[in-house]
Enzyme design. Structure first.
Site, PDB file in Angstrom:
ATOM      1  N   HIS A 108      56.423  25.580  29.029  1.00 57.86           N
ATOM      2  CA  HIS A 108      57.165  26.844  28.965  1.00 57.86           C
ATOM      3  C   HIS A 108      58.202  26.856  27.852  1.00 57.86           C
ATOM      4  O   HIS A 108      59.183  27.585  27.933  1.00 57.86           O
ATOM      5  CB  HIS A 108      57.824  27.115  30.324  1.00 57.86           C
ATOM      6  CG  HIS A 108      56.820  27.184  31.430  1.00 57.86           C
ATOM      7  ND1 HIS A 108      56.025  28.286  31.636  1.00 57.86           N
ATOM      8  CD2 HIS A 108      56.441  26.260  32.345  1.00 57.86           C
ATOM      9  CE1 HIS A 108      55.211  28.052  32.660  1.00 57.86           C
ATOM     10  NE2 HIS A 108      55.436  26.818  33.100  1.00 57.86           N
ATOM     11  N   LYS A 134      71.690   9.271  28.263  1.00 59.45           N
ATOM     12  CA  LYS A 134      72.085   7.952  27.755  1.00 59.45           C
ATOM     13  C   LYS A 134      71.873   7.878  26.251  1.00 59.45           C
ATOM     14  O   LYS A 134      72.713   7.374  25.522  1.00 59.45           O
ATOM     15  CB  LYS A 134      71.282   6.811  28.415  1.00 59.45           C
ATOM     16  CG  LYS A 134      71.593   6.457  29.840  1.00 59.45           C
ATOM     17  CD  LYS A 134      72.917   5.805  30.068  1.00 59.45           C
ATOM     18  CE  LYS A 134      73.998   6.815  30.258  1.00 59.45           C
ATOM     19  NZ  LYS A 134      74.310   7.305  31.561  1.00 59.45           N
ATOM     20  N   CYS A 188      93.169   9.214  28.677  1.00 65.89           N
ATOM     21  CA  CYS A 188      94.269   8.404  28.123  1.00 65.89           C
ATOM     22  C   CYS A 188      94.610   7.269  29.076  1.00 65.89           C
ATOM     23  O   CYS A 188      94.425   7.373  30.284  1.00 65.89           O
ATOM     24  CB  CYS A 188      95.553   9.187  27.871  1.00 65.89           C
ATOM     25  SG  CYS A 188      95.324  10.663  26.892  1.00 65.89           S
ATOM     26  N   GLU A 237      68.636  11.748  32.896  1.00 67.49           N
ATOM     27  CA  GLU A 237      69.575  10.633  32.711  1.00 67.49           C
ATOM     28  C   GLU A 237      69.212   9.820  31.457  1.00 67.49           C
ATOM     29  O   GLU A 237      70.096   9.425  30.694  1.00 67.49           O
ATOM     30  CB  GLU A 237      69.564   9.757  33.976  1.00 67.49           C
ATOM     31  CG  GLU A 237      70.406   8.495  33.928  1.00 67.49           C
ATOM     32  CD  GLU A 237      71.892   8.736  33.686  1.00 67.49           C
ATOM     33  OE1 GLU A 237      72.344   9.879  33.715  1.00 67.49           O
ATOM     34  OE2 GLU A 237      72.589   7.734  33.427  1.00 67.49           O
ATOM     35  N   TRP A 270      93.033  10.045  24.418  1.00 65.45           N
ATOM     36  CA  TRP A 270      91.845  10.892  24.271  1.00 65.45           C
ATOM     37  C   TRP A 270      92.395  12.308  24.124  1.00 65.45           C
ATOM     38  O   TRP A 270      92.949  12.858  25.069  1.00 65.45           O
ATOM     39  CB  TRP A 270      90.948  10.769  25.498  1.00 65.45           C
ATOM     40  CG  TRP A 270      89.643  11.487  25.373  1.00 65.45           C
ATOM     41  CD1 TRP A 270      88.486  11.006  24.830  1.00 65.45           C
ATOM     42  CD2 TRP A 270      89.334  12.817  25.817  1.00 65.45           C
ATOM     43  NE1 TRP A 270      87.494  11.957  24.898  1.00 65.45           N
ATOM     44  CE2 TRP A 270      87.987  13.076  25.496  1.00 65.45           C
ATOM     45  CE3 TRP A 270      90.068  13.817  26.435  1.00 65.45           C
ATOM     46  CZ2 TRP A 270      87.358  14.277  25.788  1.00 65.45           C
ATOM     47  CZ3 TRP A 270      89.454  15.026  26.727  1.00 65.45           C
ATOM     48  CH2 TRP A 270      88.106  15.248  26.402  1.00 65.45           C
ATOM     49  N   ASN A 324      99.501  10.727  30.515  1.00 63.92           N
ATOM     50  CA  ASN A 324      98.073  10.954  30.721  1.00 63.92           C
ATOM     51  C   ASN A 324      97.929  12.207  31.589  1.00 63.92           C
ATOM     52  O   ASN A 324      98.394  12.200  32.727  1.00 63.92           O
ATOM     53  CB  ASN A 324      97.469   9.730  31.411  1.00 63.92           C
ATOM     54  CG  ASN A 324      96.076   9.961  31.969  1.00 63.92           C
ATOM     55  OD1 ASN A 324      95.672   9.296  32.909  1.00 63.92           O
ATOM     56  ND2 ASN A 324      95.336  10.879  31.408  1.00 63.92           N
ATOM     57  N   GLY A 325      97.349  13.268  31.025  1.00 61.41           N
ATOM     58  CA  GLY A 325      97.198  14.492  31.816  1.00 61.41           C
ATOM     59  C   GLY A 325      97.377  15.711  30.931  1.00 61.41           C
ATOM     60  O   GLY A 325      97.313  15.612  29.704  1.00 61.41           O
ATOM     61  N   ARG A 372      89.406   4.594  28.577  1.00 54.70           N
ATOM     62  CA  ARG A 372      89.954   5.889  28.992  1.00 54.70           C
ATOM     63  C   ARG A 372      90.203   6.821  27.804  1.00 54.70           C
ATOM     64  O   ARG A 372      90.496   8.005  27.990  1.00 54.70           O
ATOM     65  CB  ARG A 372      91.277   5.693  29.734  1.00 54.70           C
ATOM     66  CG  ARG A 372      91.164   4.802  30.951  1.00 54.70           C
ATOM     67  CD  ARG A 372      92.503   4.703  31.635  1.00 54.70           C
ATOM     68  NE  ARG A 372      92.948   6.000  32.097  1.00 54.70           N
ATOM     69  CZ  ARG A 372      92.577   6.567  33.226  1.00 54.70           C
ATOM     70  NH1 ARG A 372      91.752   5.932  34.038  1.00 54.70           N
ATOM     71  NH2 ARG A 372      93.033   7.748  33.566  1.00 54.70           N
ATOM     72  N   LYS A 403      85.797   7.405  29.549  1.00 52.96           N
ATOM     73  CA  LYS A 403      85.164   6.987  30.799  1.00 52.96           C
ATOM     74  C   LYS A 403      85.547   7.877  31.969  1.00 52.96           C
ATOM     75  O   LYS A 403      84.715   8.186  32.807  1.00 52.96           O
ATOM     76  CB  LYS A 403      85.576   5.535  31.089  1.00 52.96           C
ATOM     77  CG  LYS A 403      84.902   4.922  32.286  1.00 52.96           C
ATOM     78  CD  LYS A 403      83.474   4.588  31.981  1.00 52.96           C
ATOM     79  CE  LYS A 403      82.699   4.117  33.174  1.00 52.96           C
ATOM     80  NZ  LYS A 403      81.264   4.367  32.963  1.00 52.96           N
ATOM     81  N   GLU A 420      74.438  10.095  24.324  1.00 50.78           N
ATOM     82  CA  GLU A 420      75.815   9.594  24.390  1.00 50.78           C
ATOM     83  C   GLU A 420      76.095   8.468  23.407  1.00 50.78           C
ATOM     84  O   GLU A 420      77.147   8.430  22.793  1.00 50.78           O
ATOM     85  CB  GLU A 420      76.067   8.989  25.779  1.00 50.78           C
ATOM     86  CG  GLU A 420      76.404   9.946  26.843  1.00 50.78           C
ATOM     87  CD  GLU A 420      76.615   9.194  28.136  1.00 50.78           C
ATOM     88  OE1 GLU A 420      77.733   9.215  28.640  1.00 50.78           O
ATOM     89  OE2 GLU A 420      75.676   8.554  28.652  1.00 50.78           O
TER      90      GLU A 420
HETATM   91  C1  F6R Z   1      77.475   9.435  31.443  1.00 53.02           C
HETATM   92  C2  F6R Z   1      78.804   9.429  31.982  1.00 53.02           C
HETATM   93  C3  F6R Z   1      79.407  10.724  32.393  1.00 53.02           C
HETATM   94  C4  F6R Z   1      79.956  10.581  33.820  1.00 53.02           C
HETATM   95  C5  F6R Z   1      80.706  11.846  34.235  1.00 53.02           C
HETATM   96  C6  F6R Z   1      81.194  11.773  35.666  1.00 53.02           C
HETATM   97  O1  F6R Z   1      77.076   8.167  31.078  1.00 53.02           O
HETATM   98  O2  F6R Z   1      79.412   8.407  32.098  1.00 53.02           O
HETATM   99  O3  F6R Z   1      78.492  11.758  32.320  1.00 53.02           O
HETATM  100  O4  F6R Z   1      78.888  10.329  34.676  1.00 53.02           O
HETATM  101  O5  F6R Z   1      81.806  12.022  33.386  1.00 53.02           O
HETATM  102  O6  F6R Z   1      82.056  10.700  35.848  1.00 53.02           O
HETATM  103  P1  F6R Z   1      82.391  10.158  37.290  1.00 53.02           P
HETATM  104  O7  F6R Z   1      81.151   9.622  37.884  1.00 53.02           O
HETATM  105  O8  F6R Z   1      83.419   9.097  37.056  1.00 53.02           O
HETATM  106  O9  F6R Z   1      82.928  11.329  38.060  1.00 53.02           O
END
Ligand code: F6R
Length: 615
Positions: free
Chosen positions: A511, A492, A2, A488, A75, A101-102, A27, A610, A495
């Site tokens: 396997h 991507k 949030c 990774e 969020w 937020n929390g 956020r 994020k 997501e």
């Molecule tokens: C993937 C992504 C998330 C963050 C994860 C950790 O694209 O953005 O998987 O990598 O939430 O976030 P941070 O690095 O901010 O602790």
């Protein structure tokens, strides 16, 4: 997660809050709301959906007059995203309003108490409990708003960044912070409140970052007062000058922040090693490591804790630390580590990696490690973030703001910092030869140019994306340093395109995942001419004989994989440990283009946010 925004001053609060909320949508973006006081009425509008949906509704529903107000982009944690659960929330009296937020963990017991005392609730949120608790304290104890907030917060278990407004005291906003970020912008006779500084960047460069356990009383025409929530003692405000500029937080000519951030990587990587990497002198300068060199050199083991993409960067560094510095490494999901009873020895060190510096699980894992008496080093992007403050020492990635929800430049700059540390330790421990060390430094210095070159494949990757955009599953395979890159790449794609994808170490395919392979399955294989190239070529043959479709990520000039694969994407050659910095680029672009073609929301994928400040 949030985002919260507030304003009190001499201008119209509405445009400042709405624009601020748009900046904070990274956020959370499942609902939004605003409360404005027009001198007589407290007008609250909220809606499910994005800030633009809120704008549409506001135009129809309320006047936008007023020089004080608070806003929120959500969020969802407690309660589904809908109009009722959106913030701001009123107290039963209708006088108090809050954005939060929390998470309030003890909300159920507080709710029972409040119901007994005659309160009723319209939403499913924990926030509505908090604002009524504040109202209850205010009435029961007959105290002013700031005191009521303080007493109420001392009964709360959980995390919060809040802004509270009382219609009967319209020249004041009370804010408080514990575990979620909160910044106050100081203008000319005006104040801005926000989860980070981006909403007020064009209005002021001066900001106070509230510390955990602090609250601020922000009054029109007055100085800010900061107090400790626990004992009400006064704290001297520390006003910082912001180092951000507007260009860094705007999309510019790019269609999406994600694309901008992918293309920023040459620059971002350079910024990460600027001032640290002195290739000609053969030196790597990193104050956080230099000041604690003995601890690093005596480490029995490095434990890396992180989540998501940052965890993948940690996995890449496991290979680097072990190969060149000969230090054993364990890479742990912070969310698992924090609830285990991990065996940590006094001589172990912990490295926590986080772009945002706010990830709740990583923060909790750091606290657990600290409680066991070990040294914790942080690698963060956001300056002054909670993790940066909670760790004993650290290094920033200096990647600049990452706004697209899917991490891109965070990954490559984290690997860059980790590589610098590994090289520094390898040199000090003499586990790397002089010539190899110097070769690593000069190759690292060349990486930004090579990333630029890798980015030139953009339109070729777009063509491949068009061919595979409608499949429902993808496999990503890699070995050694590039196994985490496969993870990774799959993350991507999942997501932002919502296509199911899995990353695997290439040899593990036999396997289990090999059962998935048929003529409809595209498999992205990172097959650079390093390490176990021959083995990966054999893996490709195994896939081809089962009719799988191969997209090979290959070293420039490769001919063997080119013959076998359906498509190849070339990346420049470099030493093996640095290949993840190049091989990851086409995977980011492939996901990006597929998601664009599927018309997905690139910068705000569904259900994600994020910075994950809840567990
Ligand atoms: C993937 C992504 C998330 C963050 C994860 C950790 O694209 O953005 O998987 O990598 O939430 O976030 P941070 O690095 O901010 O602790």
């Amino acid at each position: 997660m949030c985002g919260i925004v507030g304003y009190i001053g001499h201008r119209d609060a509405y445009p400042i809050i709405i624009e601020g909320l748009k900046r904070l949508e990274y956020r959370g973006y499942d609902s939004a709301g605003i409360a404005l006081y027009d001198g007589t009425n407290l007008n609250v509008t909220k809606t499910k959906g994005k800030v633009t949906d809120l704008e549409c509704r506001i135009e129809k529903e309320i006047t936008t007059n007023g020089t004080v107000g608070i806003g929120h982009t959500r969020w969802a944690t407690h309660g589904i995203p809908n109009d009722v659960n959106a913030h701001p929330h009123y107290s039963n009296s209708g006088n108090l309003v809050i954005v939060h937020n929390g998470i309030i963990e003890n909300y159920e017991s507080l709710k029972k108490e409040l119901i007994k005392r005659g309160y009723s609730f319209t939403s499913d949120t924990d926030t509505e409990i908090l604002i009524n608790l504040i109202q209850d304290v205010k009435q029961k104890e007959n105290v002013m708003l700031r005191k009521a907030v303080q007493i109420a917060l001392n009964q709360i278990v959980g995390t919060y960044a809040i802004a509270v407004f009382d219609k009967n005291k319209p020249n004041e906003i009370v804010v408080a912070k514990l575990g979620s970020p909160l910044t106050i912008g100081i203008g000319e006779d005006e104040f801005f409140i926000a989860s980070d500084a981006t909403p007020f960047l064009e209005h002021t460069n001066n900001a106070i970052y509230l510390e955990d356990g602090e609250m601020a009383i922000i009054r029109r025409h007055k100085n800010i007062k900061i107090r400790k929530i626990k004992d009400d003692s006064l704290v001297n405000p520390y006003v910082q000058e912001l180092q951000l500029n507007l260009e860094q937080i705007e999309k510019g000519d790019y269609d999406h922040f994600m694309l901008k951030e992918i293309f920023e990587q040459p620059h971002a990587i350079k910024d990460t090693f600027r001032g640290r990497l002195k290739t000609e002198k053969g030196i790597i300068k990193m104050a956080g490591v230099d000041d604690n060199l003995e601890k690093f050199l005596n480490a029995n083991k490095i434990i890396i804790i992180a989540c998501g993409t940052s965890w993948h960067a940690g996995l890449v560094s496991e290979y680097i630390f072990e190969n060149i510095a000969r230090i054993p490494v364990e890479v742990e999901y912070a969310s698992e580590f924090r609830y285990r009873n991990p065996v940590i020895n006094q001589n172990d060190i912990v490295i926590a990696i986080s772009q945002s510096g706010e990830t709740a699980d990583t923060l909790a894992a750091i606290k657990l490690a600290k409680s066991r008496g070990v040294f914790v080093f942080g690698i963060c992007n956001v300056v002054g973030s909670s993790i940066a403050r909670e760790t004993h020492a650290g290094a920033y990635t200096h990647a600049g703001p990452e706004i697209g929800v899917a991490s891109t430049k965070a990954f490559t700059t984290q690997i860059t910092v980790l590589t610098l540390i590994a090289l520094k330790l390898a040199k000090a421990k003499r586990t790397i030869s002089n010539s190899d060390y110097h070769h690593h430094l000069s190759e690292l210095e060349l990486i930004p140019k090579k990333v630029e070159k890798a980015l030139l494949s953009d339109s070729h990757i777009k063509t491949i994306a068009h061919i595979y955009k409608d499949v429902r599953n993808f496999l990503y395979l890699g070995r050694g340093y590039n196994f985490p890159v496969a993870l990774e790449g799959a993350l991507k794609l999942k997501e932002i395109s919502y296509i199911h994808a899995e990353g695997y170490p290439a040899a593990e395919m036999k396997h289990g995942p090999i059962a998935l392979i048929d003529e409809n399955m595209p498999i992205v294989v990172i097959a650079i001419k390093k390490g176990h190239y021959d083995k990966i070529v054999s893996n490709i043959r195994e896939i081809k004989s089962r009719k799988g479709k191969i997209i090979g990520i290959v070293t420039e000039g490769d001919t063997i994989v080119k013959e076998l694969a359906d498509y190849v994407i070339e990346v420049p050659d470099t030493i093996e440990s640095l290949t993840p910095l190049l091989t990851t680029i086409p995977l980011q672009l492939l996901s990006y283009h597929i998601a664009v073609m599927l018309d997905k929301n690139i910068d705000q994928p569904r259900n994600l946010a994020k910075s994950v400040t809840v567990e």
